[in-house]
Design a protein around this motif. Sequence first.
Motif, PDB file in Angstrom:
ATOM      1  N   LEU A   1      37.075  19.757  50.325  1.00 16.66           N
ATOM      2  CA  LEU A   1      36.322  20.954  49.989  1.00 16.66           C
ATOM      3  C   LEU A   1      36.626  22.069  50.991  1.00 16.66           C
ATOM      4  O   LEU A   1      36.814  23.219  50.620  1.00 16.66           O
ATOM      5  N   GLY A   2      36.719  21.718  52.263  1.00 22.51           N
ATOM      6  CA  GLY A   2      37.040  22.704  53.297  1.00 22.51           C
ATOM      7  C   GLY A   2      38.407  23.324  53.084  1.00 22.51           C
ATOM      8  O   GLY A   2      38.581  24.541  53.195  1.00 22.51           O
ATOM      9  N   PHE A   3      39.406  22.496  52.744  1.00 29.13           N
ATOM     10  CA  PHE A   3      40.747  23.021  52.484  1.00 29.13           C
ATOM     11  C   PHE A   3      40.757  23.929  51.257  1.00 29.13           C
ATOM     12  O   PHE A   3      41.432  24.949  51.234  1.00 29.13           O
ATOM     13  N   ALA A   4      40.007  23.544  50.250  1.00 26.70           N
ATOM     14  CA  ALA A   4      39.931  24.364  49.037  1.00 26.70           C
ATOM     15  C   ALA A   4      39.306  25.724  49.343  1.00 26.70           C
ATOM     16  O   ALA A   4      39.767  26.761  48.868  1.00 26.70           O
ATOM     17  N   MET A   5      38.273  25.735  50.179  1.00 23.83           N
ATOM     18  CA  MET A   5      37.629  26.994  50.550  1.00 23.83           C
ATOM     19  C   MET A   5      38.568  27.857  51.383  1.00 23.83           C
ATOM     20  O   MET A   5      38.654  29.067  51.186  1.00 23.83           O
ATOM     21  N   LEU A   6      39.304  27.245  52.302  1.00 21.05           N
ATOM     22  CA  LEU A   6      40.267  28.001  53.105  1.00 21.05           C
ATOM     23  C   LEU A   6      41.363  28.586  52.227  1.00 21.05           C
ATOM     24  O   LEU A   6      41.807  29.715  52.432  1.00 21.05           O
ATOM     25  N   ALA A   7      41.805  27.825  51.253  1.00 21.08           N
ATOM     26  CA  ALA A   7      42.837  28.319  50.350  1.00 21.08           C
ATOM     27  C   ALA A   7      42.326  29.523  49.565  1.00 21.08           C
ATOM     28  O   ALA A   7      43.045  30.498  49.358  1.00 21.08           O
ATOM     29  N   ALA A   8      41.066  29.457  49.149  1.00 21.05           N
ATOM     30  CA  ALA A   8      40.481  30.575  48.407  1.00 21.05           C
ATOM     31  C   ALA A   8      40.361  31.807  49.296  1.00 21.05           C
ATOM     32  O   ALA A   8      40.601  32.930  48.858  1.00 21.05           O
ATOM     33  N   ILE A   9      40.010  31.620  50.550  1.00 23.54           N
ATOM     34  CA  ILE A   9      39.904  32.747  51.477  1.00 23.54           C
ATOM     35  C   ILE A   9      41.278  33.339  51.732  1.00 23.54           C
ATOM     36  O   ILE A   9      41.450  34.543  51.826  1.00 23.54           O
ATOM     37  N   GLY A  10      42.276  32.501  51.801  1.00 21.40           N
ATOM     38  CA  GLY A  10      43.637  32.983  52.017  1.00 21.40           C
ATOM     39  C   GLY A  10      44.163  33.787  50.845  1.00 21.40           C
ATOM     40  O   GLY A  10      45.068  34.586  50.980  1.00 21.40           O
ATOM     41  N   ASN A  11      43.560  33.621  49.662  1.00 20.26           N
ATOM     42  CA  ASN A  11      43.980  34.337  48.465  1.00 20.26           C
ATOM     43  C   ASN A  11      42.740  34.926  47.800  1.00 20.26           C
ATOM     44  O   ASN A  11      42.312  34.474  46.754  1.00 20.26           O
ATOM     45  N   PRO A  12      42.135  35.949  48.432  1.00 18.11           N
ATOM     46  CA  PRO A  12      40.874  36.478  47.905  1.00 18.11           C
ATOM     47  C   PRO A  12      41.076  37.157  46.551  1.00 18.11           C
ATOM     48  O   PRO A  12      42.176  37.587  46.209  1.00 18.11           O
ATOM     49  N   ALA A  13      39.999  37.240  45.803  1.00 15.99           N
ATOM     50  CA  ALA A  13      40.048  37.926  44.511  1.00 15.99           C
ATOM     51  C   ALA A  13      40.407  39.393  44.742  1.00 15.99           C
ATOM     52  O   ALA A  13      40.057  39.974  45.755  1.00 15.99           O
ATOM     53  N   GLN A  14      41.110  39.957  43.786  1.00 13.33           N
ATOM     54  CA  GLN A  14      41.536  41.339  43.913  1.00 13.33           C
ATOM     55  C   GLN A  14      40.325  42.267  43.834  1.00 13.33           C
ATOM     56  O   GLN A  14      39.496  42.151  42.948  1.00 13.33           O
ATOM     57  N   ALA A  15      40.219  43.178  44.791  1.00 12.78           N
ATOM     58  CA  ALA A  15      39.110  44.130  44.814  1.00 12.78           C
ATOM     59  C   ALA A  15      39.334  45.202  43.748  1.00 12.78           C
ATOM     60  O   ALA A  15      40.464  45.451  43.326  1.00 12.78           O
ATOM     61  N   VAL A  16      38.262  45.821  43.315  1.00 13.72           N
ATOM     62  CA  VAL A  16      38.357  46.890  42.342  1.00 13.72           C
ATOM     63  C   VAL A  16      37.800  48.179  42.945  1.00 13.72           C
ATOM     64  O   VAL A  16      36.940  48.142  43.815  1.00 13.72           O
ATOM     65  N   ASN A  17      38.303  49.287  42.481  1.00 14.98           N
ATOM     66  CA  ASN A  17      37.892  50.592  42.975  1.00 14.98           C
ATOM     67  C   ASN A  17      37.552  51.455  41.764  1.00 14.98           C
ATOM     68  O   ASN A  17      38.377  52.234  41.306  1.00 14.98           O
ATOM     69  N   PHE A  18      36.338  51.277  41.226  1.00 11.81           N
ATOM     70  CA  PHE A  18      35.919  52.008  40.034  1.00 11.81           C
ATOM     71  C   PHE A  18      35.581  53.450  40.373  1.00 11.81           C
ATOM     72  O   PHE A  18      34.914  53.726  41.364  1.00 11.81           O
ATOM     73  N   LYS A  19      36.041  54.346  39.527  1.00 10.31           N
ATOM     74  CA  LYS A  19      35.741  55.764  39.686  1.00 10.31           C
ATOM     75  C   LYS A  19      35.436  56.332  38.308  1.00 10.31           C
ATOM     76  O   LYS A  19      36.084  55.980  37.326  1.00 10.31           O
ATOM     77  N   THR A  20      34.446  57.210  38.244  1.00 10.73           N
ATOM     78  CA  THR A  20      34.051  57.832  36.989  1.00 10.73           C
ATOM     79  C   THR A  20      34.598  59.256  36.941  1.00 10.73           C
ATOM     80  O   THR A  20      34.558  59.977  37.933  1.00 10.73           O
ATOM     81  N   PHE A  21      35.105  59.619  35.768  1.00 10.82           N
ATOM     82  CA  PHE A  21      35.672  60.946  35.546  1.00 10.82           C
ATOM     83  C   PHE A  21      34.928  61.622  34.400  1.00 10.82           C
ATOM     84  O   PHE A  21      34.564  60.979  33.422  1.00 10.82           O
TER      85      PHE A  21
END
Length: 183
Positions: free
Chosen positions: A19-39
């Motif tokens: 479980l620890g290795f799986a969590m480290l792997a997830a941290i090493g490949n974080p989800a892509q952040a989003v930058n929402f902007k309204t026009f």
Amino acid sequence: MLSATPLRRLSQATATAALGFAMLAAIGNPAQAVNFKTFNISGNFAPASEDGSVGLPVNLANASFNGSYTVDVDQLPASSSFVNLTNWTINLVKDNTIVRTLSKNLAGNTAYIQENILAFSDAGLLTGKNKNLYSLEIDFDSNFTGTGSTNNGKFLDNSNLGNVQSSGITAVGFVKSEPAPEP
């Protein structure tokens, strides 16, 4: 011979390490952040629709449109792939009356940016005898990132709602897209 207790502890330790290795792997490949902007977007239509047009395109001659849309600006400028808008409401207005609305909240409505084209479409009633397909497509300069102005675009319509035919094209006279003020 091994006793049951050390085996259980070994299994728990192995599971904890996995479980620890799986969590480290997830941290090493974080989800892509989003930058929402309204026009905010507003514009007007040409004084006349294309020859042969009937229904809504004719009604939109000398009309206007306004509204807003939200997009992940980190995905812009959009290449040949589609960048879907996360929220939008566009009102088509004639003589201070909303004639039609394109919105994320309406079934069949979609909106996206592809290359330099910003498009809002409704294909909500493509069932049975009802054939409804119309869209507002605006062509901005290349490398469009949500801000700009143009006089290049069109409202396309090919609808048949019961016995009422509406089809044709109305050109966009002018449109401006700019960031909405921060709250």
